[in-house]
Design a protein around this motif. Structure first.
Motif, PDB file in Angstrom:
ATOM      1  N   LEU A 213       0.793  -1.237   0.000  1.00 52.09           N
ATOM      2  CA  LEU A 213       0.000   0.000   0.000  1.00 52.09           C
ATOM      3  C   LEU A 213       0.829   1.294   0.000  1.00 52.09           C
ATOM      4  CD1 LEU A 213      -2.811   1.342   0.050  1.00 52.09           C
ATOM      5  CD2 LEU A 213      -2.659   1.324   2.543  1.00 52.09           C
ATOM      6  N   ILE A 214       1.709   1.465   0.988  1.00 55.15           N
ATOM      7  CA  ILE A 214       2.369   2.783   1.125  1.00 55.15           C
ATOM      8  C   ILE A 214       3.245   3.117  -0.092  1.00 55.15           C
ATOM      9  CG2 ILE A 214       4.059   4.115   2.500  1.00 55.15           C
ATOM     10  CD1 ILE A 214       2.606   3.169   5.002  1.00 55.15           C
ATOM     11  N   LYS A 232     -14.206   0.505   1.072  1.00 60.54           N
ATOM     12  CA  LYS A 232     -14.421   1.912   1.472  1.00 60.54           C
ATOM     13  C   LYS A 232     -13.208   2.471   2.222  1.00 60.54           C
ATOM     14  CE  LYS A 232     -18.700   2.445   0.039  1.00 60.54           C
ATOM     15  NZ  LYS A 232     -18.315   2.284  -1.382  1.00 60.54           N
ATOM     16  N   GLY A 233     -12.152   1.672   2.286  1.00 57.51           N
ATOM     17  CA  GLY A 233     -10.921   2.172   2.922  1.00 57.51           C
ATOM     18  C   GLY A 233     -10.970   2.169   4.442  1.00 57.51           C
ATOM     19  N   LYS A 234     -11.922   1.403   5.005  1.00 56.24           N
ATOM     20  CA  LYS A 234     -12.058   1.432   6.469  1.00 56.24           C
ATOM     21  C   LYS A 234     -11.181   0.375   7.154  1.00 56.24           C
ATOM     22  CE  LYS A 234     -14.954   4.793   6.764  1.00 56.24           C
ATOM     23  NZ  LYS A 234     -14.405   6.084   7.162  1.00 56.24           N
ATOM     24  N   ASN A 235     -10.594  -0.520   6.360  1.00 53.10           N
ATOM     25  CA  ASN A 235      -9.742  -1.561   6.952  1.00 53.10           C
ATOM     26  C   ASN A 235      -8.563  -0.906   7.671  1.00 53.10           C
ATOM     27  OD1 ASN A 235     -11.167  -2.470   4.496  1.00 53.10           O
ATOM     28  ND2 ASN A 235     -10.439  -4.468   5.186  1.00 53.10           N
ATOM     29  N   SER A 236      -8.210  -1.494   8.800  1.00 57.82           N
ATOM     30  CA  SER A 236      -7.211  -0.847   9.646  1.00 57.82           C
ATOM     31  C   SER A 236      -5.964  -1.719   9.805  1.00 57.82           C
ATOM     32  CB  SER A 236      -7.854  -0.582  11.017  1.00 57.82           C
ATOM     33  OG  SER A 236      -6.880  -0.174  11.941  1.00 57.82           O
ATOM     34  N   ASN A 272      -7.140   2.659   6.066  1.00 59.36           N
ATOM     35  CA  ASN A 272      -6.424   2.924   4.807  1.00 59.36           C
ATOM     36  C   ASN A 272      -6.747   4.289   4.212  1.00 59.36           C
ATOM     37  OD1 ASN A 272      -5.271   0.404   5.048  1.00 59.36           O
ATOM     38  ND2 ASN A 272      -6.846  -0.605   3.803  1.00 59.36           N
ATOM     39  N   ILE A 273      -8.001   4.699   4.337  1.00 59.43           N
ATOM     40  CA  ILE A 273      -8.357   5.996   3.732  1.00 59.43           C
ATOM     41  C   ILE A 273      -7.641   7.142   4.465  1.00 59.43           C
ATOM     42  CG2 ILE A 273     -10.576   6.140   5.005  1.00 59.43           C
ATOM     43  CD1 ILE A 273     -10.202   7.451   1.522  1.00 59.43           C
ATOM     44  N   ASP A 274      -7.594   7.061   5.800  1.00 57.92           N
ATOM     45  CA  ASP A 274      -6.893   8.118   6.555  1.00 57.92           C
ATOM     46  C   ASP A 274      -5.403   8.119   6.224  1.00 57.92           C
ATOM     47  OD1 ASP A 274      -9.250   8.865   7.652  1.00 57.92           O
ATOM     48  OD2 ASP A 274      -8.944   7.854   9.579  1.00 57.92           O
ATOM     49  N   LEU A 275      -4.858   6.912   6.049  1.00 63.19           N
ATOM     50  CA  LEU A 275      -3.434   6.809   5.724  1.00 63.19           C
ATOM     51  C   LEU A 275      -3.141   7.449   4.359  1.00 63.19           C
ATOM     52  CD1 LEU A 275      -0.561   5.757   6.027  1.00 63.19           C
ATOM     53  CD2 LEU A 275      -1.350   3.507   5.330  1.00 63.19           C
ATOM     54  N   VAL A 276      -3.974   7.139   3.376  1.00 62.75           N
ATOM     55  CA  VAL A 276      -3.731   7.679   2.034  1.00 62.75           C
ATOM     56  C   VAL A 276      -3.883   9.210   2.047  1.00 62.75           C
ATOM     57  CG1 VAL A 276      -4.595   7.686  -0.357  1.00 62.75           C
ATOM     58  CG2 VAL A 276      -4.314   5.521   0.874  1.00 62.75           C
ATOM     59  N   LYS A 277      -4.881   9.686   2.797  1.00 61.78           N
ATOM     60  CA  LYS A 277      -5.055  11.152   2.886  1.00 61.78           C
ATOM     61  C   LYS A 277      -3.843  11.792   3.553  1.00 61.78           C
ATOM     62  CE  LYS A 277     -10.083  11.453   2.794  1.00 61.78           C
ATOM     63  NZ  LYS A 277     -11.299  11.437   3.624  1.00 61.78           N
ATOM     64  N   LYS A 325      11.072   3.701  18.137  1.00 62.34           N
ATOM     65  CA  LYS A 325      11.566   5.070  18.375  1.00 62.34           C
ATOM     66  C   LYS A 325      11.016   6.060  17.348  1.00 62.34           C
ATOM     67  CE  LYS A 325      16.051   3.481  20.058  1.00 62.34           C
ATOM     68  NZ  LYS A 325      17.153   2.805  19.346  1.00 62.34           N
ATOM     69  N   ILE A 326      10.612   5.557  16.183  1.00 64.16           N
ATOM     70  CA  ILE A 326      10.287   6.483  15.085  1.00 64.16           C
ATOM     71  C   ILE A 326       8.800   6.819  15.082  1.00 64.16           C
ATOM     72  CG2 ILE A 326      10.390   6.815  12.569  1.00 64.16           C
ATOM     73  CD1 ILE A 326      12.801   4.861  12.583  1.00 64.16           C
ATOM     74  N   LYS A 327       8.494   8.101  15.311  1.00 65.36           N
ATOM     75  CA  LYS A 327       7.086   8.556  15.290  1.00 65.36           C
ATOM     76  C   LYS A 327       6.532   8.385  13.878  1.00 65.36           C
ATOM     77  CE  LYS A 327       6.290  11.612  19.067  1.00 65.36           C
ATOM     78  NZ  LYS A 327       7.542  12.122  19.648  1.00 65.36           N
ATOM     79  N   PHE A 328       5.267   7.972  13.796  1.00 60.89           N
ATOM     80  CA  PHE A 328       4.699   7.636  12.492  1.00 60.89           C
ATOM     81  C   PHE A 328       4.798   8.788  11.488  1.00 60.89           C
ATOM     82  CE2 PHE A 328       1.145   6.927   9.503  1.00 60.89           C
ATOM     83  CZ  PHE A 328       1.661   5.799   8.909  1.00 60.89           C
TER      84      PHE A 328
END
Ligand code: NAD
Ligand code: TYD
Length: 362
Positions: A213-214, A232-236, A272-277, A325-328
Motif C-alpha cells: 500500500l504505502i 471503502k478504505g475502512k480496513n485498519s 487505509n483511507i486516513d493513511l492515504v489522505k 523510536k520512530i514517530k509515524f
C-alpha cells in the motif's frame, strides 16, 4: 557486490584476521524489503552478513554502497535447497540465522497460493531440518524466524492480539506463515531447537516493493496515477517503521528467550483511507506536484480481506526493553523523501510486476 567464494584470499593479513573475528550472521531473504534494511543494519554493526536469497521479483537490485563492503556476501539460493543450506551453515557457522525469505503479498497468494506453500512452509521446513541435523553435530545457531500479525486473523475493534491469541489466518499468505510458525514451535519443543519467533505488524520505509500500500500510493502520486483503495478504505492496519522492526529483531537475537514468540508492534493503527489522505497531505506540504489524475479511487475489495490487525506488544516492551523510536508522522515523511531521492529504485522494478491489480480471480 557479489563476492566470489575465494573472496578471503586477496585480503591483507590484518584484514583477514579481523574478518575471522567478526561474528557471522545469515539472513535469508536479505534482498527483500525488510531483509535489505536488516542487512544494512547488521553491516553497520560490523557483523559479517551472509545473505541467502532466491532473488525473486520482489528482491531489490538497487545499488547500495554498504553492500560493496568486505563483510557482506550474497549467495543466490532457494532456501528449499536443504543440502546447500546445510553446507552454507557448516561453512560459516553463524551465531544466528534470521529467516525472512518468503512470498509476502496477500493479493498474489489469492491468485497463486502454491509458491507461498512452497517457500513459506517447505522453505522454513528446509531450514528447520538443516538445523536439526546440524544440531547433532554441535552446530546450533539461534534461529530468529520472522512472522507476521496476520496469523491472528481479523481482530475486533478495541481488542489487540497478544502472543496467546489463537491463530486464525484468512489468506493463503497468512495461512502459510501460520503453518511455518507451528513448524518452528514443534521443532523447538521436540528437538530443543534454539529459536524465537517475531510476529510483526505492517512495516513501511525504504526499499519496499511498490505492490504494497504505502509505496504504491507514493509511486502513483509521483506518476500522476489514481490511488486505488479497496472497498471503502475502512480496513485498519498497525504500522511500524522498518528500522524499529530491525532493532526489535536484533534484540530478539541477543535477548529473546528460546522457544518464545514476541509480538512487535507500534500501537499505531490507521484505516487505509486516513493513511492515504495523510500521505497526500504530506506530499502537498513538501510541494510535490499532485497531478490531475491523482485522485482516490475506491475499487473492488480483496476477497477475504481482514478488516483489522492490532497487536498487544507488552511482552517485548516489558521483557526485552525494546520500544519503537520512530514517530509515524516523521517516519512517513522520511519514507516519502527517500522515494523522492531514490526514484531510480522504482525504475529498477518492472512495471508489469506491480501495476496490475491482483487477487480478484477467484
Ligand atoms: P519481500 O517480498 O520484500 O522480500 C522477500 C525476499 O525473500 C525477497 O528478496 C525474495 O527474493 C526472497 N525469497 C522469496 N522466496 C525465496 C526462497 N524460496 N528462497 C530464498 N529467498 C526467497 O518481503 P518483506 O516485506 O521484506 O518480508 C520479509 C519477511 O517479513 C517475510 O517473512 C514476511 O512474512 C515478514 N513480515 C513482513 C511484514 C511487512 O509489512 N512487510 C510484516 C510482518 C512480517
Ligand atoms: P498491503 O500493503 O497489501 O498489506 P497487508 O494486506 O498484508 O496488510 O495492504 C495494506 C492494506 O491496504 C490492506 O487493507 C489492503 C489495502 N490496499 C488498498 O486499499 N489498495 C492497494 O492498492 C493495496 C496494495 C492495498
Amino acid at each position: 557486490m557479489i563476492l566470489k567464494d575465494n573472496s578471503f584470499t586477496n585480503l591483507t593479513h590484518w584484514a583477514f584476521k579481523s574478518l575471522i573475528k567478526m561474528k557471522k550472521i545469515i539472513v535469508t531473504g536479505g534482498s527483500g524489503f525488510i531483509g535489505s534494511n536488516l542487512v544494512n543494519f547488521l553491516i553497520k554493526k560490523n557483523f559479517y552478513v551472509i545473505n541467502l536469497d532466491k532473488l525473486t521479483y520482489s528482491s531489490n537490485k538497487y545499488k547500495n554502497k554498504l553492500r560493496s563492503k568486505k563483510n557482506y556476501k550474497l549467495i543466490k539460493l532457494d532456501i528449499i535447497n536443504r543440502n546447500k543450506v546445510i553446507k552454507i551453515i557448516r561453512k560459516y557457522n553463524p551465531d544466528v540465522i534470521f529467516n525472512l525469505a518468503a512470498e509476502t503479498h496477500v493479493d498474489r497468494s489469492i491468485d497463486g497460493p502454491e509458491n507461498f506453500i512452497r517457500t513459506n512452509i517447505n522453505g522454513t521446513f528446509s531450514i528447520l531440518e538443516a538445523l536439526r541435523l546440524l544440531n547433532k553435530k554441535k552446530i546450533s545457531p539461534k534461529l530468529v524466524h520472522i512472522s507476521t500479525d496476520e496469523v491472528y486473523g481479523d481482530i475486533k475493534t478495541n481488542l489487540r492480539s497478544n502472543e496467546n491469541h489463537k491463530y486464525e489466518p484468512s489468506s493463503p499468505y497468512s495461512a502459510s506463515k501460520a503453518s511455518a510458525d507451528h513448524l518452528v514451535k514443534s521443532y523447538i519443543r521436540t528437538y530443543k531447537l534454539r529459536a524465537v519467533i517475531s510476529n510483526c505488524c505492517n512495516n513501511y520505509g525504504p526499499y519496499q516493493f511498490p505492490e504494497k500500500l504505502i509505496p504504491k500510493i507514493i509511486s502513483n502520486i509521483f506518476n500522476n496515477k489514481e490511488l486505488p483503495i479497496y472497498a471503502k478504505g475502512k480496513n485498519s492496519r498497525e504500522w511500524i517503521h522498518v528500522e524499529d522492526h530491525c532493532e526489535a529483531l536484533f534484540k530478539l537475537y541477543l535477548k529473546g528467550k528460546n522457544g518464545q514468540s514476541y509480538n512487535v508492534g507500534s500501537g499505531v493503527n490507521l484505516n487505509n483511507i486516513d493513511l492515504v489522505k495523510k500521505i497526500l497531505k504530506i506530499c502537498k506540504t513538501m510541494k510535490i506536484k499532485i497531478g490531475k489524475k491523482t485522485k482516490i479511487k475506491f475499487v473492488k475489495d480483496r476477497p477475504g480481506h481482514d478488516f483489522r490487525y492490532a497487536l498487544d506488544s507488552k511482552k517485548i516492551l516489558r521483557n526485552l526493553k525494546w520500544k519503537p523510536k520512530i514517530k509515524f508522522e516523521v517516519g512517513l515523511r522520511n519514507t516519502i523523501i527517500w522515494y523522492l531521492k531514490n526514484q531510480n529504485f522504482l525504475k529498477t522494478i518492472l512495471k508489469k510486476n506491480y501495476e496490475k491489480r491482483l487477487g480478484l480471480k477467484i
